[in-house]
Design an enzyme around this catalytic site. Sequence first.
Site, short mmCIF file in Angstrom:
data_model
loop_
_atom_site.label_atom_id
_atom_site.label_comp_id
_atom_site.label_asym_id
_atom_site.label_seq_id
_atom_site.Cartn_x
_atom_site.Cartn_y
_atom_site.Cartn_z
N SER A 104 0.84 -1.21 0.00
CA SER A 104 0.00 0.00 0.00
C SER A 104 0.88 1.26 0.00
CB SER A 104 -0.97 -0.05 1.18
OG SER A 104 -1.92 0.96 1.08
N HIS A 157 -4.10 -0.54 -4.31
CA HIS A 157 -5.56 -0.68 -4.15
C HIS A 157 -6.22 -0.34 -5.48
CE1 HIS A 157 -5.20 -0.93 0.27
NE2 HIS A 157 -4.35 0.08 0.18
N GLU A 207 -5.36 -5.13 -4.81
CA GLU A 207 -5.12 -5.65 -3.47
C GLU A 207 -4.73 -7.13 -3.54
OE1 GLU A 207 -8.54 -4.62 -1.10
OE2 GLU A 207 -8.03 -2.49 -1.16
#
Lengths: 273, 273
Positions: B131, B173, B200
């Site tokens: 992330s 994401h 993800e």
Amino acid sequence: MEAGEQRGWIVPIGGAEEKESAPRILKRFVNVSGGRDADIVVIPTASRQSDTGARYEKIFRELGAERVDALDFAHRDDGKREDRLRRIEQATGIFFTGGNQLRISTILGGTAAAKLIRSRNAHGITVGGTSAGASILSEHMIAFGDEGSSPKAGSVRLAPGLGLTNRFVIDQHFRQRDRLGRLVTALAFNPFAVGIGLDEDTAAFIAPDNTLEVEGTGAVTVVDADGVEFSSMAQVEEGQPVCLLGLTVHILTAGATFNLHTRKASAGTLADG
Amino acid sequence: MEAGEQRGWIVPIGGAEEKESAPRILKRFVNVSGGRDADIVVIPTASRQSDTGARYEKIFRELGAERVDALDFAHRDDGKREDRLRRIEQATGIFFTGGNQLRISTILGGTAAAKLIRSRNAHGITVGGTSAGASILSEHMIAFGDEGSSPKAGSVRLAPGLGLTNRFVIDQHFRQRDRLGRLVTALAFNPFAVGIGLDEDTAAFIAPDNTLEVEGTGAVTVVDADGVEFSSMAQVEEGQPVCLLGLTVHILTAGATFNLHTRKASAGTLADG
């Protein structure tokens, strides 16, 4: 009516086109339908709202069309009614409103009216539509699907559309509803077609020579699968991501063009800006 | 520690990677960090949650790493502390957790620790992150931006990242937060880099030879701007759509590869399936 032997304009619009202050897309639709001589038939079959046809009648009249009539097809029987077929014969432009594209395909699909619209476009008459009315225009239509940027098996359902051309697959409300994934998934089945993703208030004016020019305030995303080297669509299961190599993507704004025959994109007037 | 003179692995992960039943990505991270001899430093600086470091310590130990320590950098002064620099010197793998990438860049940027991590990677040590920890890895980092499929001027803000490489710009994401538009916008400024959009539970394992291989359950969207013929980025205003012609897009799933040097995509093991 003086239709040439060239195919007419095809005008898919991404939905939510400006209708009040600066209706550039609808104005241009009138222009390519004959301008002051335009005779437009509005088909509000996709819509569930009873005033949709009347609303577009008013707009097209205000934009200078000589004659405008909304012609609703509520049942499959309506597709063979002589008075309606006669009215379509007279039109220089045919416009499908938004709503649900499956209403158009289930009610009009295969009727005499659908065949006549296809034949009229093949002989030079303009046919366009917004949102669901844009999706219906091509041979392969996105009936429904999921949102998301990446393609997933099962994220899109195709159905036969009106079939004016099989050169492209259309999706609308493109940026607003995040539909790249489902458009790419549609191409992953068979990469022969070009994917056209239309943002809201944005249209692709596709000329008889198959050059598409963008009009409106958003972007048209052209996905050209011609160079695809590999698609895993035959191997993946429902909900799984699809592997797809070699897509070409152009993001076109007003004035930019794409030739559906040569598959060449051009910045058009933008390049001089 | 036996680092070669080749650059080490770079491992950006799209966030929300599986940690319990089948932690394939984190397991492979341990493998490319030395397997049973792996000595991993976890940097939880991006996160606001106090247990993030401890959580990854536990996971990496269970996955067989010989030694794991979480090393938090809470203030810029921490980036020059001798004990921390010594610990980084020993590590065979460095892992940045998720959170806010601007916390990493504002706290670590320009410190001795950041320089050491860059130098250690250049000399063969694995560096990865999930992330925010993935975004930070490259020279040009997406700091924040808008959602949506189409690129718009002003939809993305770039900032300098850790700078392990300038060959790519990362977004994470990717499918889940609809980030294609902002990744393409980032490339529209200067098309030299490759855009890497990570879903993800999906990672790009970038080998020392600059071949990226996908691991995980989602897709990696590679946007190659090398063939871009036109970008209107210099002409458009905030919020306006950007015209961009000639992007190449590959959607890669587990096993597929992309060489950041030759810019060739391959279906890898998928093609045999």
